[in-house]
Design an enzyme around this catalytic site. Structure first.
Site, PDB file in Angstrom:
ATOM      1  N   HIS A   9       0.823  -1.214   0.000  1.00  0.00           N
ATOM      2  CA  HIS A   9       0.000   0.000   0.000  1.00  0.00           C
ATOM      3  C   HIS A   9       0.857   1.263   0.000  1.00  0.00           C
ATOM      4  O   HIS A   9       2.026   1.266   0.400  1.00  0.00           O
ATOM      5  CB  HIS A   9      -0.933   0.009   1.214  1.00  0.00           C
ATOM      6  CG  HIS A   9      -0.198   0.046   2.529  1.00  0.00           C
ATOM      7  ND1 HIS A   9       0.342   1.193   3.061  1.00  0.00           N
ATOM      8  CD2 HIS A   9       0.096  -0.940   3.410  1.00  0.00           C
ATOM      9  CE1 HIS A   9       0.928   0.935   4.201  1.00  0.00           C
ATOM     10  NE2 HIS A   9       0.801  -0.361   4.442  1.00  0.00           N
ATOM     11  N   GLY A  10       0.243   2.375  -0.431  1.00  0.00           N
ATOM     12  CA  GLY A  10       0.915   3.662  -0.395  1.00  0.00           C
ATOM     13  C   GLY A  10       1.103   4.159   1.024  1.00  0.00           C
ATOM     14  O   GLY A  10       0.602   3.562   1.993  1.00  0.00           O
ATOM     15  N   GLU A  11       1.817   5.255   1.155  1.00  0.00           N
ATOM     16  CA  GLU A  11       2.089   5.819   2.487  1.00  0.00           C
ATOM     17  C   GLU A  11       0.792   6.035   3.259  1.00  0.00           C
ATOM     18  O   GLU A  11      -0.146   6.654   2.759  1.00  0.00           O
ATOM     19  CB  GLU A  11       2.826   7.153   2.362  1.00  0.00           C
ATOM     20  CG  GLU A  11       3.167   7.774   3.713  1.00  0.00           C
ATOM     21  CD  GLU A  11       3.651   9.205   3.604  1.00  0.00           C
ATOM     22  OE1 GLU A  11       4.803   9.468   3.989  1.00  0.00           O
ATOM     23  OE2 GLU A  11       2.869  10.069   3.135  1.00  0.00           O
ATOM     24  N   SER A  12       0.751   5.524   4.488  1.00  0.00           N
ATOM     25  CA  SER A  12      -0.428   5.713   5.341  1.00  0.00           C
ATOM     26  C   SER A  12      -0.174   6.843   6.328  1.00  0.00           C
ATOM     27  O   SER A  12       0.964   7.309   6.512  1.00  0.00           O
ATOM     28  CB  SER A  12      -0.761   4.430   6.102  1.00  0.00           C
ATOM     29  OG  SER A  12       0.147   4.237   7.178  1.00  0.00           O
ATOM     30  N   TRP A  14      -0.176   6.674   9.479  1.00  0.00           N
ATOM     31  CA  TRP A  14       0.708   6.240  10.565  1.00  0.00           C
ATOM     32  C   TRP A  14       2.108   5.939  10.059  1.00  0.00           C
ATOM     33  O   TRP A  14       3.058   5.996  10.833  1.00  0.00           O
ATOM     34  CB  TRP A  14       0.097   5.050  11.301  1.00  0.00           C
ATOM     35  CG  TRP A  14      -0.943   5.460  12.302  1.00  0.00           C
ATOM     36  CD1 TRP A  14      -1.603   6.660  12.349  1.00  0.00           C
ATOM     37  CD2 TRP A  14      -1.426   4.690  13.404  1.00  0.00           C
ATOM     38  NE1 TRP A  14      -2.477   6.677  13.395  1.00  0.00           N
ATOM     39  CE2 TRP A  14      -2.398   5.485  14.063  1.00  0.00           C
ATOM     40  CE3 TRP A  14      -1.164   3.419  13.870  1.00  0.00           C
ATOM     41  CZ2 TRP A  14      -3.084   5.033  15.185  1.00  0.00           C
ATOM     42  CZ3 TRP A  14      -1.848   2.966  14.993  1.00  0.00           C
ATOM     43  CH2 TRP A  14      -2.796   3.767  15.647  1.00  0.00           C
ATOM     44  N   ARG A  60      -6.054   1.055   3.918  1.00  0.00           N
ATOM     45  CA  ARG A  60      -4.880   1.569   3.217  1.00  0.00           C
ATOM     46  C   ARG A  60      -4.513   0.691   2.029  1.00  0.00           C
ATOM     47  O   ARG A  60      -4.014   1.187   1.011  1.00  0.00           O
ATOM     48  CB  ARG A  60      -3.697   1.723   4.182  1.00  0.00           C
ATOM     49  CG  ARG A  60      -3.237   0.469   4.920  1.00  0.00           C
ATOM     50  CD  ARG A  60      -2.259   0.870   6.026  1.00  0.00           C
ATOM     51  NE  ARG A  60      -1.660  -0.246   6.753  1.00  0.00           N
ATOM     52  CZ  ARG A  60      -2.198  -0.848   7.797  1.00  0.00           C
ATOM     53  NH1 ARG A  60      -3.398  -0.473   8.226  1.00  0.00           N
ATOM     54  NH2 ARG A  60      -1.559  -1.819   8.428  1.00  0.00           N
ATOM     55  N   GLU A  87      -1.844  -6.884   7.497  1.00  0.00           N
ATOM     56  CA  GLU A  87      -0.493  -6.693   8.009  1.00  0.00           C
ATOM     57  C   GLU A  87      -0.258  -7.551   9.256  1.00  0.00           C
ATOM     58  O   GLU A  87      -1.200  -8.023   9.901  1.00  0.00           O
ATOM     59  CB  GLU A  87      -0.281  -5.199   8.333  1.00  0.00           C
ATOM     60  CG  GLU A  87       1.057  -4.816   8.930  1.00  0.00           C
ATOM     61  CD  GLU A  87       2.241  -5.166   8.043  1.00  0.00           C
ATOM     62  OE1 GLU A  87       2.499  -6.373   7.851  1.00  0.00           O
ATOM     63  OE2 GLU A  87       2.917  -4.236   7.559  1.00  0.00           O
ATOM     64  N   TYR A  90       1.012  -6.071  15.482  1.00  0.00           N
ATOM     65  CA  TYR A  90       2.065  -5.636  16.389  1.00  0.00           C
ATOM     66  C   TYR A  90       1.609  -5.626  17.846  1.00  0.00           C
ATOM     67  O   TYR A  90       2.295  -5.087  18.718  1.00  0.00           O
ATOM     68  CB  TYR A  90       2.585  -4.255  15.978  1.00  0.00           C
ATOM     69  CG  TYR A  90       3.527  -4.318  14.805  1.00  0.00           C
ATOM     70  CD1 TYR A  90       4.866  -4.653  14.981  1.00  0.00           C
ATOM     71  CD2 TYR A  90       3.082  -4.057  13.515  1.00  0.00           C
ATOM     72  CE1 TYR A  90       5.737  -4.730  13.898  1.00  0.00           C
ATOM     73  CE2 TYR A  90       3.949  -4.139  12.431  1.00  0.00           C
ATOM     74  CZ  TYR A  90       5.269  -4.465  12.628  1.00  0.00           C
ATOM     75  OH  TYR A  90       6.125  -4.546  11.561  1.00  0.00           O
ATOM     76  N   LYS A  98       7.665   4.456  16.612  1.00  0.00           N
ATOM     77  CA  LYS A  98       8.754   3.484  16.497  1.00  0.00           C
ATOM     78  C   LYS A  98      10.058   3.995  17.102  1.00  0.00           C
ATOM     79  O   LYS A  98      10.741   3.264  17.835  1.00  0.00           O
ATOM     80  CB  LYS A  98       8.954   3.115  15.020  1.00  0.00           C
ATOM     81  CG  LYS A  98       7.765   2.386  14.416  1.00  0.00           C
ATOM     82  CD  LYS A  98       7.950   2.145  12.927  1.00  0.00           C
ATOM     83  CE  LYS A  98       6.719   1.480  12.331  1.00  0.00           C
ATOM     84  NZ  LYS A  98       6.836   1.294  10.868  1.00  0.00           N
ATOM     85  N   HIS A 182       0.340  -5.647   2.334  1.00  0.00           N
ATOM     86  CA  HIS A 182       1.150  -4.967   3.335  1.00  0.00           C
ATOM     87  C   HIS A 182       2.575  -5.513   3.342  1.00  0.00           C
ATOM     88  O   HIS A 182       2.840  -6.595   2.821  1.00  0.00           O
ATOM     89  CB  HIS A 182       0.501  -5.135   4.709  1.00  0.00           C
ATOM     90  CG  HIS A 182      -0.925  -4.694   4.724  1.00  0.00           C
ATOM     91  ND1 HIS A 182      -1.324  -3.429   5.101  1.00  0.00           N
ATOM     92  CD2 HIS A 182      -2.056  -5.359   4.358  1.00  0.00           C
ATOM     93  CE1 HIS A 182      -2.636  -3.336   4.961  1.00  0.00           C
ATOM     94  NE2 HIS A 182      -3.100  -4.484   4.523  1.00  0.00           N
ATOM     95  N   ASN A 184       4.552  -6.933   5.530  1.00  0.00           N
ATOM     96  CA  ASN A 184       4.870  -8.246   6.072  1.00  0.00           C
ATOM     97  C   ASN A 184       4.087  -9.374   5.425  1.00  0.00           C
ATOM     98  O   ASN A 184       4.628 -10.464   5.217  1.00  0.00           O
ATOM     99  CB  ASN A 184       4.665  -8.250   7.591  1.00  0.00           C
ATOM    100  CG  ASN A 184       5.775  -7.503   8.298  1.00  0.00           C
ATOM    101  OD1 ASN A 184       6.927  -7.892   8.231  1.00  0.00           O
ATOM    102  ND2 ASN A 184       5.429  -6.407   8.958  1.00  0.00           N
TER     103      ASN A 184
END
Length: 248
Positions: A9-12, A14, A60, A87, A90, A98, A182, A184
């Site tokens: 996906h493109g920049e989200s 987050w 996204r 994805e 986490y 991060k 995504h 991962n």
């Protein structure tokens, strides 16, 4: 010849804020929308014509696919969605910055949570507001399959049954497939296709909204793979992904 097109996906929103996202359903930024549309233009210019598409339940990825298809004037293509393309979860660090998390726990620990093959972040509770169990789109999933945290190994293990049982069989009717998902979940597909070791896949970074083309012969033997676009720009995007969890 058969062709599989993978697109992260493109920049989200987050991604831009450098937060752990996982299953949190955040939208694309304006830049993310633009790069997704540009990916579609690039595919169109290169003459690619997907016949069926796959994506996750997260907006996204869904919106990236919509932009790609709009740019190609192929909005009518059939699309199948699956939570198995979501994805990596986490867990309890979803929503945390991060770099700040690295400053608190150390770069090495955060690197393990992000990029080790089989180390899970701390888990969510089932009744945590961030838990997929609290989201009606996942009502179909049995509690035993609800991911409250995942390693890359876990992500690949829940992805592969869908990849092997649904995506690959679609080549029986189609020559070109498009999967928008995504970082991962797509790494799981890349690992499967290229026979990469656990160490190799954890070092592999997928750039946002860059088409990754896999070509197969008629017996589905991999012939080659390549990214579409400017090599220097793609390398810079990959390095940006790798640097996300380093403390500032």
């Amino acid at each position: 010849m058969k062709t599989l097109i993978l697109i992260r996906h493109g920049e989200s929103e987050w991604n831009k804020l450098n937060l752990f996202t996982g299953w949190t359903d955040v939208d694309l930024t304006e830049a993310g929308v633009k790069e997704a549309y540009e990916a579609g233009l690039l595919l169109k210019a290169e003459g690619f014509c997907p016949e069926m598409c796959f994506t996750s339940y997260l907006k996204r990825a869904v919106k990236t696919l919509n932009q790609v298809l709009d740019a190609m004037n192929m909005d009518w293509l059939p699309v199948q969605k699956s939570w198995r393309l979501n994805e990596k979860s986490y867990g309890a660090i979803q929503g945390l910055n991060k770099a700040d998390t690295a400053a608190k726990y150390g770069d090495e620990q955060v690197l393990l949570w992000r990029r080790s093959f089989d180390v899970q972040p701390p888990a969510l509770a089932m009744d945590d507001p961030r838990s997929p169990r609290q989201d009606p789109r996942y009502n179909e999933i049995d509690d035993s399959h609800i991911p409250l945290t995942e390693s890359l190994k876990d992500t690949i293990e829940r992805l592969l049954p869908y990849y092997r049982g649904t995506i690959l069989p679609a080549f029986e009717k189609h020559d070109t497939l498009l999967v928008v998902a995504h970082g991962n979940s797509l790494r799981g597909i890349v690992k499967e296709l290229k026979g990469m070791s656990n160490d190799e896949i954890i070092k592999f970074n997928l750039p946002t909204a860059v088409p990754y083309i896999f070509t197969f012969d008629d017996q589905m033997k991999l012939v080659g793979d390549r990214f579409l676009g400017d090599p220097d720009a793609i390398a810079a995007k990959m390095q940006s992904v790798a640097n996300q969890a380093k403390r500032s």
